[in-house]
Motif scaffolding. Structure first.
Motif, PDB file in Angstrom:
ATOM      1  N   ASP A   1      -3.406   4.863  -6.097  1.00 29.63           N
ATOM      2  CA  ASP A   1      -2.786   4.036  -5.219  1.00 29.63           C
ATOM      3  C   ASP A   1      -3.184   2.819  -4.691  1.00 29.63           C
ATOM      4  O   ASP A   1      -3.375   2.576  -3.605  1.00 29.63           O
ATOM      5  CB  ASP A   1      -3.019   5.339  -3.884  1.00 29.63           C
ATOM      6  CG  ASP A   1      -1.879   4.989  -2.837  1.00 29.63           C
ATOM      7  OD1 ASP A   1      -0.795   4.410  -3.043  1.00 29.63           O
ATOM      8  OD2 ASP A   1      -2.302   5.695  -1.749  1.00 29.63           O
ATOM      9  N   GLU A   2      -2.923   1.753  -5.673  1.00 31.79           N
ATOM     10  CA  GLU A   2      -3.237   0.480  -5.390  1.00 31.79           C
ATOM     11  C   GLU A   2      -1.931  -0.243  -6.069  1.00 31.79           C
ATOM     12  O   GLU A   2      -1.362   0.087  -7.014  1.00 31.79           O
ATOM     13  CB  GLU A   2      -4.386   0.204  -6.400  1.00 31.79           C
ATOM     14  CG  GLU A   2      -5.666   0.696  -6.118  1.00 31.79           C
ATOM     15  CD  GLU A   2      -6.804   0.678  -6.918  1.00 31.79           C
ATOM     16  OE1 GLU A   2      -7.938   1.071  -6.785  1.00 31.79           O
ATOM     17  OE2 GLU A   2      -6.737  -0.111  -7.976  1.00 31.79           O
ATOM     18  N   PRO A   3      -1.617  -1.429  -5.307  1.00 30.49           N
ATOM     19  CA  PRO A   3      -0.316  -2.100  -5.766  1.00 30.49           C
ATOM     20  C   PRO A   3      -0.255  -2.662  -7.163  1.00 30.49           C
ATOM     21  O   PRO A   3       0.873  -2.519  -7.928  1.00 30.49           O
ATOM     22  CB  PRO A   3      -0.252  -3.310  -4.604  1.00 30.49           C
ATOM     23  CG  PRO A   3      -1.135  -2.752  -3.462  1.00 30.49           C
ATOM     24  CD  PRO A   3      -2.184  -1.681  -4.000  1.00 30.49           C
ATOM     25  N   GLU A   4      -1.382  -3.006  -7.828  1.00 33.60           N
ATOM     26  CA  GLU A   4      -1.330  -3.293  -9.005  1.00 33.60           C
ATOM     27  C   GLU A   4      -1.033  -2.321 -10.088  1.00 33.60           C
ATOM     28  O   GLU A   4      -0.778  -2.546 -11.290  1.00 33.60           O
ATOM     29  CB  GLU A   4      -2.886  -4.140  -9.496  1.00 33.60           C
ATOM     30  CG  GLU A   4      -2.875  -4.786 -10.720  1.00 33.60           C
ATOM     31  CD  GLU A   4      -4.366  -5.240 -11.054  1.00 33.60           C
ATOM     32  OE1 GLU A   4      -4.608  -5.714 -12.111  1.00 33.60           O
ATOM     33  OE2 GLU A   4      -5.143  -5.410 -10.099  1.00 33.60           O
ATOM     34  N   ALA A   5      -1.401  -1.029  -9.788  1.00 34.21           N
ATOM     35  CA  ALA A   5      -1.396   0.002 -10.581  1.00 34.21           C
ATOM     36  C   ALA A   5       0.167   0.350 -10.870  1.00 34.21           C
ATOM     37  O   ALA A   5       0.628   1.559 -10.364  1.00 34.21           O
ATOM     38  CB  ALA A   5      -2.015   1.353 -10.347  1.00 34.21           C
ATOM     39  N   LYS A   6       0.894  -0.200 -11.504  1.00 32.11           N
ATOM     40  CA  LYS A   6       2.651  -0.005 -11.692  1.00 32.11           C
ATOM     41  C   LYS A   6       2.645   1.058 -12.693  1.00 32.11           C
ATOM     42  O   LYS A   6       1.886   0.929 -13.851  1.00 32.11           O
ATOM     43  CB  LYS A   6       3.286  -1.359 -11.693  1.00 32.11           C
ATOM     44  CG  LYS A   6       3.178  -2.277 -10.447  1.00 32.11           C
ATOM     45  CD  LYS A   6       3.781  -3.422 -10.769  1.00 32.11           C
ATOM     46  CE  LYS A   6       3.858  -4.280  -9.622  1.00 32.11           C
ATOM     47  NZ  LYS A   6       2.734  -4.760  -8.977  1.00 32.11           N
ATOM     48  N   ALA A   7       3.587   1.830 -12.441  1.00 31.22           N
ATOM     49  CA  ALA A   7       3.976   2.749 -13.441  1.00 31.22           C
ATOM     50  C   ALA A   7       5.586   3.309 -13.060  1.00 31.22           C
ATOM     51  O   ALA A   7       6.217   2.783 -12.152  1.00 31.22           O
ATOM     52  CB  ALA A   7       3.153   4.070 -13.330  1.00 31.22           C
ATOM     53  N   THR A   8       6.003   3.987 -14.139  1.00 31.06           N
ATOM     54  CA  THR A   8       7.338   4.446 -13.832  1.00 31.06           C
ATOM     55  C   THR A   8       7.221   6.083 -13.532  1.00 31.06           C
ATOM     56  O   THR A   8       6.167   6.536 -13.685  1.00 31.06           O
ATOM     57  CB  THR A   8       8.367   4.637 -15.346  1.00 31.06           C
ATOM     58  OG1 THR A   8       7.403   5.320 -16.149  1.00 31.06           O
ATOM     59  CG2 THR A   8       8.367   3.340 -15.790  1.00 31.06           C
ATOM     60  N   PHE A   9       8.258   6.762 -12.930  1.00 30.98           N
ATOM     61  CA  PHE A   9       8.265   7.848 -11.958  1.00 30.98           C
ATOM     62  C   PHE A   9       9.276   8.901 -11.997  1.00 30.98           C
ATOM     63  O   PHE A   9      10.582   8.277 -12.163  1.00 30.98           O
ATOM     64  CB  PHE A   9       7.976   7.768 -10.311  1.00 30.98           C
ATOM     65  CG  PHE A   9       6.919   6.860 -10.060  1.00 30.98           C
ATOM     66  CD1 PHE A   9       5.922   7.659  -9.572  1.00 30.98           C
ATOM     67  CD2 PHE A   9       6.719   5.634 -10.253  1.00 30.98           C
ATOM     68  CE1 PHE A   9       4.389   7.027  -9.283  1.00 30.98           C
ATOM     69  CE2 PHE A   9       5.463   4.906  -9.978  1.00 30.98           C
ATOM     70  CZ  PHE A   9       4.388   5.619  -9.321  1.00 30.98           C
ATOM     71  N   ASP A  10       9.133   9.965 -12.687  1.00 27.32           N
ATOM     72  CA  ASP A  10      10.256  10.985 -12.565  1.00 27.32           C
ATOM     73  C   ASP A  10       9.781  11.971 -11.621  1.00 27.32           C
ATOM     74  O   ASP A  10       8.783  12.614 -11.426  1.00 27.32           O
ATOM     75  CB  ASP A  10      10.186  11.739 -14.046  1.00 27.32           C
ATOM     76  CG  ASP A  10      11.012  11.152 -15.144  1.00 27.32           C
ATOM     77  OD1 ASP A  10      11.865  10.406 -14.633  1.00 27.32           O
ATOM     78  OD2 ASP A  10      10.237  10.956 -16.273  1.00 27.32           O
ATOM     79  N   VAL A  11      10.987  12.329 -10.500  1.00 25.41           N
ATOM     80  CA  VAL A  11      10.562  12.920  -9.300  1.00 25.41           C
ATOM     81  C   VAL A  11      11.568  14.210  -9.490  1.00 25.41           C
ATOM     82  O   VAL A  11      12.922  13.841  -9.630  1.00 25.41           O
ATOM     83  CB  VAL A  11      10.684  11.981  -7.976  1.00 25.41           C
ATOM     84  CG1 VAL A  11      10.446  12.951  -6.825  1.00 25.41           C
ATOM     85  CG2 VAL A  11       9.859  10.911  -8.151  1.00 25.41           C
ATOM     86  N   ILE A  12      10.995  15.267  -9.050  1.00 28.64           N
ATOM     87  CA  ILE A  12      11.904  16.350  -8.775  1.00 28.64           C
ATOM     88  C   ILE A  12      11.369  17.295  -7.583  1.00 28.64           C
ATOM     89  O   ILE A  12      10.417  17.269  -7.397  1.00 28.64           O
ATOM     90  CB  ILE A  12      11.778  17.627  -9.902  1.00 28.64           C
ATOM     91  CG1 ILE A  12      12.166  16.798 -11.224  1.00 28.64           C
ATOM     92  CG2 ILE A  12      12.612  18.727  -9.627  1.00 28.64           C
ATOM     93  CD1 ILE A  12      11.405  17.738 -12.636  1.00 28.64           C
ATOM     94  N   LEU A  13      12.458  17.281  -6.879  1.00 27.93           N
ATOM     95  CA  LEU A  13      12.307  17.656  -5.255  1.00 27.93           C
ATOM     96  C   LEU A  13      12.996  19.080  -5.109  1.00 27.93           C
ATOM     97  O   LEU A  13      14.122  19.097  -5.207  1.00 27.93           O
ATOM     98  CB  LEU A  13      12.769  16.824  -4.200  1.00 27.93           C
ATOM     99  CG  LEU A  13      12.030  15.445  -3.934  1.00 27.93           C
ATOM    100  CD1 LEU A  13      12.733  14.594  -3.034  1.00 27.93           C
ATOM    101  CD2 LEU A  13      10.575  15.524  -3.984  1.00 27.93           C
TER     102      LEU A  13
END
Length: 224
Positions: A136-148
Motif C-alpha cells: 500500500d505505497e504509491p510507488e507500488a503500481k500494478a494492474t488489478f482484476d476486481v470481482i465484487l
C-alpha cells in the motif's frame, strides 16, 4: 521521528486479482486476493500491508505458508521456498465495514422518507490495506482484476467497465475489466441504488454522471 520500512524495496507487485463478497446488512466482507510479484531478496519472507483484517490463510506458489502480523500494519509471509524471483501469494481474509469514512464504508442518503445507503471506498492515501492485503505505497503500481459479489437489484461501479454480471446463489457477481497499471489508493468502487445521465463527446467517448435516487434525474448536469 519514526522510520517506516518501504515494503516495495523487498517485494514488487505486478498484478492483483481481488474477489470480495460484500455483506452490507451484516457490515462484513470477505474474499481472496492473489498477488503476482517479484521479491528482491533471499530472506525467506515477504511483507505486505494489512490493517484490521482477519487473515484466514496464506499460500505461496500453491503451498501453505506461515504468516505473522506486526507493527505498522505489516503482514509477513514466510516459507522455505521463498527466494529471490517471481512468486504468487494468495490471501484469504475477512473484515468489517465501519463508519470511518475510509477503507470500505457506508454512505447514507434519504429517499422518499426512507433512509438508504451505498457502499463506497476511500483508499487514498494508505487505506487500501483496510480492505485487502497489498503493498500500500504509491510507488507500488500494478494492474488489478476486481470481482465484487453483492446483493441483487443495485448498481455496481468500479475503475473499469463491467466485463460480466451474473447471479450465483441469489447474489450478484460483477466482474470488471483489467485496470491500467496504478497505485492501490486509486482502486475504487461503489455499490447501491444509482441512476445516471449519459452523454457522448465529439470523439465518441461515453461520459456518465451518477447520482442516488435522492437526486432528481434532471439534476445531474455536464459542464463544458
Amino acid at each position: 521521528m519514526q522510520t517506516v520500512s518501504r515494503l516495495i524495496e523487498q517485494f514488487t507487485p505486478e498484478h492483483y486479482q481481488l474477489s470480495l463478497d460484500l455483506q452490507r446488512l451484516e457490515r462484513t466482507f470477505s474474499g481472496t486476493v492473489t498477488i503476482n510479484g517479484t521479491t528482491t531478496t533471499d530472506s525467506g519472507k515477504i511483507t505486505v500491508h494489512a490493517k484490521d483484517l482477519a487473515i484466514e490463510s496464506v499460500t505461496l506458489d500453491g503451498k501453505e505458508a506461515q504468516f505473522t502480523l506486526g507493527e505498522n500494519d505489516e503482514l509477513t509471509v514466510q516459507h522455505a521456498d521463498l527466494h529471490q524471483g517471481r512468486h504468487i501469494i494468495v490471501f484469504a481474509f475477512s473484515g468489517t465495514i465501519t463508519d470511518t469514512m475510509h477503507g470500505l464504508y457506508p454512505c447514507y442518503f434519504e429517499h422518499e422518507g426512507t433512509k438508504k445507503e451505498l457502499l463506497a471506498t476511500q483508499f487514498e492515501s494508505h487505506h487500501a490495506r483496510e480492505v485487502f492485503p497489498c503493498i500500500d505505497e504509491p510507488e507500488a503500481k500494478a494492474t488489478f482484476d476486481v470481482i465484487l459479489t453483492t446483493e441483487q437489484g443495485i448498481t455496481v461501479l468500479g475503475n473499469m467497465p463491467v466485463k460480466q454480471q451474473k447471479v450465483e446463489n441469489e447474489r450478484l457477481v460483477t466482474v470488471f475489466g483489467t485496470t491500467p497499471r496504478m497505485s492501490t489508493y486509486l482502486v475504487a468502487w461503489v455499490a447501491g441504488e444509482l441512476h445516471r445521465k449519459t452523454a457522448t463527446t465529439k470523439r465518441g467517448v461515453e461520459v456518465n454522471v451518477w447520482a442516488t435516487p435522492a437526486q432528481s434525474p434532471r439534476k445531474p448536469r455536464f459542464c463544458a
